[in-house]
Write a protein that holds these residues in place. Structure first.
Motif, PDB file in Angstrom:
ATOM      1  N   LYS A  81      27.772  38.934  20.895  1.00  0.00           N
ATOM      2  CA  LYS A  81      27.884  40.033  19.945  1.00  0.00           C
ATOM      3  C   LYS A  81      26.641  40.943  20.050  1.00  0.00           C
ATOM      4  CE  LYS A  81      29.012  40.553  15.042  1.00  0.00           C
ATOM      5  NZ  LYS A  81      30.105  41.522  15.135  1.00  0.00           N
ATOM      6  N   ARG A  99      23.721  49.034  24.004  1.00  0.00           N
ATOM      7  CA  ARG A  99      23.619  50.364  23.386  1.00  0.00           C
ATOM      8  C   ARG A  99      22.172  50.765  23.160  1.00  0.00           C
ATOM      9  NH1 ARG A  99      28.639  49.601  19.125  1.00  0.00           N
ATOM     10  NH2 ARG A  99      30.146  49.047  20.740  1.00  0.00           N
ATOM     11  N   SER A 154      26.754  42.940  23.488  1.00  0.00           N
ATOM     12  CA  SER A 154      27.701  44.046  23.615  1.00  0.00           C
ATOM     13  C   SER A 154      27.480  45.131  22.558  1.00  0.00           C
ATOM     14  CB  SER A 154      29.138  43.526  23.560  1.00  0.00           C
ATOM     15  OG  SER A 154      29.362  42.854  22.345  1.00  0.00           O
ATOM     16  N   GLU A 155      27.070  44.711  21.353  1.00  0.00           N
ATOM     17  CA  GLU A 155      26.964  45.714  20.283  1.00  0.00           C
ATOM     18  C   GLU A 155      25.580  46.327  20.160  1.00  0.00           C
ATOM     19  OE1 GLU A 155      28.489  44.004  16.682  1.00  0.00           O
ATOM     20  OE2 GLU A 155      30.439  43.585  17.608  1.00  0.00           O
ATOM     21  N   LYS A 156      24.558  45.596  20.614  1.00  0.00           N
ATOM     22  CA  LYS A 156      23.213  46.147  20.466  1.00  0.00           C
ATOM     23  C   LYS A 156      22.508  46.389  21.798  1.00  0.00           C
ATOM     24  CE  LYS A 156      22.439  44.618  15.794  1.00  0.00           C
ATOM     25  NZ  LYS A 156      21.670  43.723  14.937  1.00  0.00           N
ATOM     26  N   ARG A 198      38.664  45.486  17.043  1.00  0.00           N
ATOM     27  CA  ARG A 198      38.510  46.883  16.634  1.00  0.00           C
ATOM     28  C   ARG A 198      39.588  47.262  15.630  1.00  0.00           C
ATOM     29  NH1 ARG A 198      35.692  50.125  20.530  1.00  0.00           N
ATOM     30  NH2 ARG A 198      36.523  51.981  19.523  1.00  0.00           N
TER      31      ARG A 198
END
Lengths: 83, 199
Positions: free
Chosen positions: A22, A30, A25-27, B179
């Motif tokens: 998590k 990015r 991929s999310e932090k 999502r």
């Protein structure tokens, strides 16, 4: 997720792997997750402690030390410290 | 020394491939059953470059030809590999270098895998393995050992590609589902807020 080499570490490994994925991929991807301490650090500590015992019991810790020594060249190349 | 090289294209973005790569050997991959365990040993972000460096211990279980078993002893069925990987998010590269821990005094296997984007929707995988039998004695025996391991690399590479394709497909499906769920929760929340405001 994959299994751990040591059955007794599976539960904490699963929780860590899920947390890491998590975060990755999310932090991290990015550009907002470069901090050394993140939400998965505590879980990783717990998992490492469990694993450390298992590696020692199986004599893998010594093999790892040697392999790490051999990998120093790769670190220099891939961490961009050597062109 | 023998060399095994392979390259593949995956029809997924580099971000998807590099994320799914962390669970390449999960139960969604029904092909690469020789990998029985994957443990993360260390993980750091290099402050100067932002590169994520990870050490993993890969445990494999695979049968060995009888002649090789008698030559090397039985300790070969379960083998371990140290994989050190480097994710460079700026360059969009994942580089994974692996070395065998098991029987490293007799056999040296060095593998390098790189994942790079071809375009926004495709990622290239390249694999290079150098296999050297170090044991003294006859050249012919060293050659046979190296050939056996090259053959195994080739077999595992085919399975690895197929298995990873299913992991990528599942990852995409699960991600889309998540999502969707998040969107639904947001809508429900907003509806709730409107109702409260109206009351």
């Amino acid at each position: 997720m994959s299994q751990s080499l040591a059955k007794q570490c599976n539960e904490v490994k699963e929780r860590y792997d899920t947390c890491f994925l998590k975060w990755y991929s999310e932090k991290y991807l990015r550009g907002i997750g470069t901090a050394e301490n993140n939400e998965c650090s505590e879980l990783f500590k717990e998992y490492s402690q469990c694993l450390k015992v298992a590696l020692k019991e199986r004599g893998i810790d010594k093999l790892l030390e040697e392999a790490r020594e051999d990998n120093k060249e790769n670190d220099a190349v891939y961490l961009g410290r050597k062109k | 020394m023998k060399v095994f090289s392979n390259s593949e294209t995956f029809d997924y973005s580099w971000e998807e491939v590099s994320t799914a790569n962390w669970r390449k050997y999960c139960p969604w991959n029904e092909k690469s059953t020789h990998v029985v365990a994957v443990d993360t040993l260390s993980r750091t972000v290099d402050p100067a470059t932002g590169i994520l460096r990870t050490e993993r211990l890969i445990t494999c279980r695979q049968s060995v030809p009888d002649w090789l078993k008698s030559l090397l002893g039985v300790g070969m069925e379960e083998s371990q590999v140290l994989e050190t990987s480097y994710v460079d998010p700026a360059q969009k590269t994942v580089t994974m270098v692996s070395a065998n821990l098991t029987l490293s005094n007799l056999i040296n296997v060095q593998e390098t895998v790189v994942y790079k984007p071809l375009n926004e929707h495709q990622t290239q995988f390249t694999q290079d393995a150098k296999i050297t039998a170090l044991c003294g004695g006859w050249q012919r025996i060293r050659n046979s050992i190296e050939d056996t391991l090259v053959k195994r690399f080739r077999e595992n590479a085919i399975k690895g590609k197929e298995g990873f394709e299913s992991v990528l497909a599942m990852s995409r499906a699960v991600f889309a589902e998540e999502r969707e769920r998040e969107k639904m929760m947001l809508i429900r929340e907003q509806v709730g807020n409107i109702r409260m405001a109206a009351a």
